[in-house]
Design a protein around this motif. Structure first.
Motif, mmCIF file in Angstrom:
data_model
loop_
_atom_site.group_PDB
_atom_site.id
_atom_site.type_symbol
_atom_site.label_atom_id
_atom_site.label_comp_id
_atom_site.label_asym_id
_atom_site.label_seq_id
_atom_site.Cartn_x
_atom_site.Cartn_y
_atom_site.Cartn_z
ATOM 1 N N LEU A 67 28.758 60.202 54.099
ATOM 2 C CA LEU A 67 29.297 60.428 52.850
ATOM 3 C C LEU A 67 29.022 61.641 52.033
ATOM 4 C CD1 LEU A 67 28.355 56.945 51.366
ATOM 5 C CD2 LEU A 67 30.531 57.603 51.827
ATOM 6 N N GLU A 68 30.136 62.422 51.589
ATOM 7 C CA GLU A 68 29.826 63.718 51.028
ATOM 8 C C GLU A 68 29.470 63.399 49.431
ATOM 9 O OE1 GLU A 68 32.746 66.641 51.102
ATOM 10 O OE2 GLU A 68 31.339 68.024 50.484
ATOM 11 N N LEU A 69 28.466 63.741 49.189
ATOM 12 C CA LEU A 69 28.085 64.067 47.558
ATOM 13 C C LEU A 69 27.591 65.517 47.260
ATOM 14 C CD1 LEU A 69 24.820 63.979 48.158
ATOM 15 C CD2 LEU A 69 25.145 61.688 47.909
ATOM 16 N N LEU A 70 27.341 65.843 45.985
ATOM 17 C CA LEU A 70 26.826 67.291 45.606
ATOM 18 C C LEU A 70 25.552 67.248 44.800
ATOM 19 C CD1 LEU A 70 27.299 70.123 45.806
ATOM 20 C CD2 LEU A 70 28.924 69.849 43.970
ATOM 21 N N MET A 71 24.685 67.571 45.166
ATOM 22 C CA MET A 71 23.507 67.464 44.179
ATOM 23 C C MET A 71 22.963 68.940 43.679
ATOM 24 S SD MET A 71 20.911 65.458 46.649
ATOM 25 C CE MET A 71 21.544 65.860 48.536
ATOM 26 N N PRO A 72 22.567 69.119 42.500
ATOM 27 C CA PRO A 72 22.290 70.289 41.650
ATOM 28 C C PRO A 72 21.296 71.234 42.629
ATOM 29 C CG PRO A 72 21.968 68.564 40.318
ATOM 30 C CD PRO A 72 21.998 67.703 41.746
ATOM 31 N N PRO A 76 14.329 69.356 38.609
ATOM 32 C CA PRO A 76 13.146 69.329 37.918
ATOM 33 C C PRO A 76 11.881 69.485 39.024
ATOM 34 C CG PRO A 76 14.465 67.532 37.525
ATOM 35 C CD PRO A 76 14.900 68.057 38.647
ATOM 36 N N PHE A 121 19.332 53.714 44.191
ATOM 37 C CA PHE A 121 20.598 52.967 44.245
ATOM 38 C C PHE A 121 20.366 52.358 46.020
ATOM 39 C CE2 PHE A 121 22.723 56.386 42.093
ATOM 40 C CZ PHE A 121 22.836 55.608 40.873
ATOM 41 N N ILE A 130 22.717 54.306 56.066
ATOM 42 C CA ILE A 130 23.645 55.166 55.376
ATOM 43 C C ILE A 130 23.355 56.698 55.642
ATOM 44 C CG2 ILE A 130 22.571 54.938 53.241
ATOM 45 C CD1 ILE A 130 25.084 54.784 51.798
ATOM 46 N N ASN B 5 30.778 50.767 52.300
ATOM 47 C CA ASN B 5 30.049 51.810 52.723
ATOM 48 C C ASN B 5 30.294 53.062 51.802
ATOM 49 O OD1 ASN B 5 29.954 50.341 54.987
ATOM 50 N ND2 ASN B 5 31.792 51.034 56.199
ATOM 51 N N ALA B 6 30.740 52.844 50.625
ATOM 52 C CA ALA B 6 31.260 54.171 50.052
ATOM 53 C C ALA B 6 30.126 54.448 48.971
ATOM 54 C CB ALA B 6 32.470 54.016 49.236
ATOM 55 N N LEU B 7 28.911 53.880 48.704
ATOM 56 C CA LEU B 7 28.057 54.202 47.969
ATOM 57 C C LEU B 7 28.553 54.478 46.360
ATOM 58 C CD1 LEU B 7 24.988 54.882 47.322
ATOM 59 C CD2 LEU B 7 25.260 57.369 47.764
ATOM 60 N N PRO B 9 27.648 53.018 43.073
ATOM 61 C CA PRO B 9 26.688 52.145 42.354
ATOM 62 C C PRO B 9 27.040 51.953 40.766
ATOM 63 C CG PRO B 9 25.721 54.335 42.537
ATOM 64 C CD PRO B 9 27.120 54.245 43.031
ATOM 65 N N GLN B 11 27.935 50.224 37.239
ATOM 66 C CA GLN B 11 26.977 49.427 36.337
ATOM 67 C C GLN B 11 27.331 48.744 35.017
ATOM 68 O OE1 GLN B 11 23.958 52.596 34.652
ATOM 69 N NE2 GLN B 11 24.197 53.780 36.769
ATOM 70 N N ARG B 33 25.125 61.143 38.562
ATOM 71 C CA ARG B 33 23.926 60.608 38.037
ATOM 72 C C ARG B 33 23.111 61.856 37.757
ATOM 73 N NH1 ARG B 33 18.801 59.698 40.790
ATOM 74 N NH2 ARG B 33 17.691 58.090 39.611
ATOM 75 N N LEU B 35 20.189 64.400 37.174
ATOM 76 C CA LEU B 35 19.234 64.832 37.909
ATOM 77 C C LEU B 35 18.122 65.418 36.892
ATOM 78 C CD1 LEU B 35 17.439 65.152 40.355
ATOM 79 C CD2 LEU B 35 18.233 67.265 40.485
ATOM 80 N N TYR B 40 23.704 67.506 36.923
ATOM 81 C CA TYR B 40 24.148 66.028 37.474
ATOM 82 C C TYR B 40 24.340 66.087 39.104
ATOM 83 C CZ TYR B 40 24.532 64.324 32.888
ATOM 84 O OH TYR B 40 24.381 63.954 31.523
ATOM 85 N N THR B 41 24.247 65.134 39.735
ATOM 86 C CA THR B 41 24.425 64.884 40.997
ATOM 87 C C THR B 41 25.868 64.120 40.966
ATOM 88 O OG1 THR B 41 22.228 64.694 41.940
ATOM 89 C CG2 THR B 41 24.253 63.597 43.148
ATOM 90 N N TYR B 42 26.791 64.735 41.763
ATOM 91 C CA TYR B 42 28.228 63.888 41.866
ATOM 92 C C TYR B 42 28.102 63.039 43.046
ATOM 93 C CZ TYR B 42 30.143 66.979 38.535
ATOM 94 O OH TYR B 42 30.430 67.568 37.349
ATOM 95 N N LEU B 43 28.252 61.701 42.680
ATOM 96 C CA LEU B 43 28.130 60.786 44.056
ATOM 97 C C LEU B 43 29.572 60.793 44.858
ATOM 98 C CD1 LEU B 43 26.058 58.279 42.027
ATOM 99 C CD2 LEU B 43 25.532 59.322 43.715
ATOM 100 N N PRO B 44 29.812 60.092 45.673
ATOM 101 C CA PRO B 44 30.705 60.422 46.580
ATOM 102 C C PRO B 44 32.139 60.050 45.770
ATOM 103 C CG PRO B 44 29.242 59.171 47.792
ATOM 104 C CD PRO B 44 28.700 59.292 46.534
ATOM 105 N N LEU B 47 32.579 63.155 43.456
ATOM 106 C CA LEU B 47 32.981 64.428 44.107
ATOM 107 C C LEU B 47 34.368 64.527 44.663
ATOM 108 C CD1 LEU B 47 31.731 67.098 45.218
ATOM 109 C CD2 LEU B 47 30.997 65.900 47.306
#
Lengths: 593, 593
Positions: A67-72, A76, A121, A130, B5-7, B9, B11, B33, B35, B40-44, B47
């Motif tokens: 699964l593609e995601l993107l983190m900063p 911190p 999560f 995963i 399978n797609a993560l 989450p 709320q 989400r 950080l 911010y992290t872009y979840l799947p 993104l």
């Protein structure tokens, strides 16, 4: 795309400070430009290659179910304190304040951030296994950036992380990533080898580096030309070494020699007028805190991973002088295997020596005429040192070779190192909590570009693999009058290629053929199509593959379709090659299973 | 893609600290989400939206003939010293050492780096005009990151830079970029307005901001609901204001009143028991260093751009107390237009006042019953203040409205600011050198995502525009037995959609319909397809567009193709809308030309 609009600042001269072929040629071809130490701008042509590599990586990751995601990039600092890596990374980790007491660092990798995500999560076994990945810019304050885009301070990395409930899930994720990596590098046309790498006590033997052999590589790579065995220096095994010499029945008993102040192998060998290969080196380590000894030949290097495994320890560190004195009663520099009171393992190369010079376990004393097995025990003879060129292959016994390689990828079984440190737990079906079992998988996207050039070039310039080339086809009209027959034919061919989804560059510059051909070779587009007045009069258009010496011609009438056919055939050949290599891997796995 | 399978989450609860709808909903929909502060992290799912926006931006930039390149995030500080921006950017610019005396900063924008590239490679008029762009991560130490991904410290920006030989080339590049921006935001389905923005002395009126009206926007936006005129507060013109009152024939002559220590409008108005609208405020500026005066109504704000242009000056700054005393002989806080010895311009709202309270040009003295035109000259009456809600539109005279907006793009004529500072020169046909004439063009890609949510949501969640949606179609099987008829039908529909190139998500979770429908609304996929046992018995499959209230049904037999038809019709409608808006722009341009 027309050359005159494409911003391709080619250069005739080699830059003075560049040595690696990829560095020289990417600069000369106008594909990259240095901005600062270890930072490069990708000009349009270079970026096209980088984007193609990125696309191949993304497609294979997606196909592998990641699964593609993107983190900063900014993290911190607290996360890095949780794992202690804020200390162990040292100066490579770029840290700064954002005002107040808000400290951040620039991510050189993202285990901390993804584990923080996972603990939020991934809390149930139902969500496992995963694998998540990103293609994102990393920052490292490399003390010595070099070889152009091989080692930089800012680079594009694909980093993936797998999370499993048990070792079986980890192994399955690892294998899927391993296979995806092979497909990626095959599609990129790279002559890579996957080498076993040392991975520390948790991963066991489960770490592989993907390397492209190259003198500009910074890693050493051990390789068997016969069976294909490959490993990095830390991990490479040495095949069985038997005693080649007749039994030394007539060696006199060991005798003490005075070696005042001679502590190193070089000093002792020189003083006693023997070669380092005739000496032995006894090293003391603390294995899980307990002193142990290993004996290797004077000119060899003990391999800490092998020694650690020989003692079944989870940690191994060199003992300091005080610990050595305490454990052996002897001073550092004069240790030897005779009458040693420590658990000892002996490297097989020592066991094969007819006689050996070793320390006498007394200040300023060495022993000569020491015979392994006669004067000290050979209860535990093992492979305990780093492999060298000329050693026998552990698989087939042929001779190992050593070369440099560029590390383009690394797959690694992390185990629970990060999930333990950060408390990333999941509940199993019974409601019990366990730490997530992780793997991590990295690819240096810029290094794909660099190593493709390292592997594909000649004195005239770059030879791009088809799937990475900035353009697949370069059309060179020799006369560029926009209303002339030559430009009309060039446009007609370009138009036909467009419908085959081809990337086409037309060199519309009003220059003589010489410089245009030189630039064509320099930028390395796979298929060159030359259209000229004279050729058209003869009813011909010239085709030349960059990797072939000879050109050929096709009829000018219908030249567009003829070029399309050649290109499609070349693409199909690439696909077949990738598929064949996958079949070979599957067959090998079938054999070994 | 299967939901399990797609993560994603999702709320139920709104995060406590989130107020902007985009912030709340992107978090609740499991798309982003946090950080750290402003990262911010872009979840799947998030993104996927970001990547779709990025692709639209890239396609339109390529179509506009801009060349893509990629510049580093880390810049040598020396480049920022050349332009002086290392000082003027202040704390927003993130700076740090890399050891030794090597100082770098993280690029909040790339004018310095691209100008450095231009001075190396763009040296001839033959290479001009040219526009280059990148889509790259920017860093700014925002003192107050907020509204989720609206204002962050790390964000994805498309920044383009044009280089021309003359103003005509600059204007042409600017117009091409302006049109590309309109197409981008139209394709993204955003209800944007392009507002004229103040751009300083070089650009003249050549700067536009693209804004999406939203209460979460941080910029103020003046807008005419009737004719579509829009501008930011700094730039907005005020339509003609005529004197609405009868001539004040019976106003007595001005008289002095004592106003001891009353310097501000509020103090004077309160002390004299008049409203601020009945007072006048005389301000002194230095226009190109020379003192000038402007008179606006007490409750209005002078607009420095308008004042600067009124005096034909290239720089304007407020005069300090000493300069004011020197120029007028009067103390700050007691200035007035009567017998003033300075060049003065008068705002039209003052000219329309029957009488006005102003400063007496003496300490602790004001004048009342001052009549514009009678007691001070009205030689130069102009629009000199910031526009306000209720002012007349400068185009059509209707009433202007004021609202907040999110700035998603900005186009700007830079002129030679950077090429002068950094010596980026080109040779013309005669061999003379001139500075390159630049424009710059930015789009906040993350803000496209945020503003799409700001503009498209209801109480149940997000309503994505089709072209940005993470998936175009969400299939919701109500019974998820993998061998059952419902899952078979769901797969059949997904398969048909695959051949239409559709992004499809299947909610395979074994949950009751309620939570699945709630999540469907929350993540905002445009077309929802519900397959259930009961429907299939009746031979029906349910379709519902997220932006419509009512669902409809199609026959279960051939449902795949029916859904494909609906989707294709929706895509065509999107394309038609984009094309129509382009036609409208072209028609307006034709009219104004």
């Amino acid at each position: 795309m027309l050359w005159s609009n494409a911003l391709i600042p080619t250069q005739k001269e080699s830059p003075a400070d560049a040595v690696a072929p990829s560095h020289v040629l990417l600069l000369r071809a106008g594909m990259i430009r240095q901005l600062g130490a270890g930072t490069y701008t990708y000009l349009p042509l270079g970026l096209r290659v980088l984007k193609k590599a990125e696309r191949i990586v993304r497609e294979e990751m997606d196909d592998a179910g990641a699964l593609e995601l993107l983190m900063p990039a900014m993290h911190p600092i607290e996360l890095w304190e949780e794992t202690g890596r804020v200390g162990t990374m040292g100066e490579v980790l770029i840290k700064f304040d954002l005002g107040g007491d808000r400290k951040v660092c620039l991510g050189p990798t993202h285990e901390e951030v993804i584990t923080d995500l996972a603990r939020a999560f991934l809390t149930s076994y139902r969500q496992l296994p995963i694998t998540a990945y990103q293609i994102q810019t990393k920052f490292r304050n490399e003390p010595r950036p070099r070889f152009g885009i091989v080692r930089t301070r800012e680079f594009l990395m694909k980093d993936a992380y797998s999370f499993g409930a048990d070792v079986e899930q980890l192994n399955a994720s690892y294998e899927v990533m391993y296979e995806a990596y092979c497909r990626i590098f095959d599609r990129c046309g790279l002559p890579y080898v996957a080498v076993e790498a040392e991975s520390g006590p948790i991963g066991g033997d489960a770490s592989h580096e993907f390397m492209v052999p190259s003198p500009s590589g910074e890693d050493q790579l051990i390789h068997c030309g016969k069976c294909g065995y490959a490993a990095n220096v830390e991990k490479a095994e040495v095949g069985t070494i038997d005693d080649p010499s007749p039994a030394p029945g007539d060696v006199p008993p060991p005798s003490e020699v005075e070696t005042p102040g001679k502590r190193t192998i070089e000093e002792v060998a020189s003083f006693l007028k023997v070669s380092p290969e005739e000496t032995g080196k006894l090293l003391v380590f603390l294995a899980d805190g307990k002193p142990v000894a290993v004996l290797v030949r004077g000119d060899h290097e003990a391999n800490e991973g092998k020694v650690r495994r020989a003692f079944g320890a989870s940690t191994l560190e060199p003992a300091d002088a005080a610990a050595i004195q305490k454990a052996t009663g002897a001073p550092m520099g004069f240790l030897g295997p005779v009458d040693l009171k420590l658990p000892m393992v002996v490297d097989q190369s020592v066991a094969a020596m007819p006689r050996v010079v070793v320390g006498g376990n007394k200040e300023d004393v060495h022993l000569k005429d020491v015979v392994p097995g006669r004067d000290f025990p050979l209860d535990r003879v093992l492979d305990l040192r780093n492999a060298l060129a000329g050693d026998p292959c552990p698989r087939c016994g042929a001779t190992l070779e050593v070369g440099n390689g560029i590390e383009i990828g690394h797959v690694f079984k992390l185990g629970t190192k990060y999930s333990d440190a950060m408390g990333a737990m999941f509940q199993d079906a019974e409601g019990k909590t366990h730490p997530l079992i992780m793997g991590c998988y990295g690819i240096g996207v810029n290094r794909i570009v660099a190593s493709a050039v390292e592997a594909g070039n000649d004195k005239n310039g770059i030879i791009w693999p088809l799937n990475l080339a900035p353009y697949e086809v370069l059309i060179v009209p020799l006369q560029v009058d926009p209303d002339g027959e030559v430009m009309a034919k060039a446009s007609e061919i370009a138009e036909a290629l467009k419908f085959a989804g081809a990337d086409v560059l037309i060199d519309d510059r009003d220059q003589r053929p010489g410089p245009k051909f030189k630039d064509a070779d320099l930028i390395g587009v796979p298929l060159r199509v030359v259209v000229g007045d004279r050729g058209l009069k003869e009813g011909k258009v010239e085709l030349k593959w960059r990797h072939e010496a000879e050109a050929s011609t096709v009829p000018a009438e219908g030249a567009g379709l003829a070029v399309v056919e050649k290109l499609i055939a070349a693409r199909q050949a690439e696909d077949r090659r990738v598929a064949q290599r996958a079949e070979q891997r599957a067959a090998r796995q079938g054999q070994s299973a």
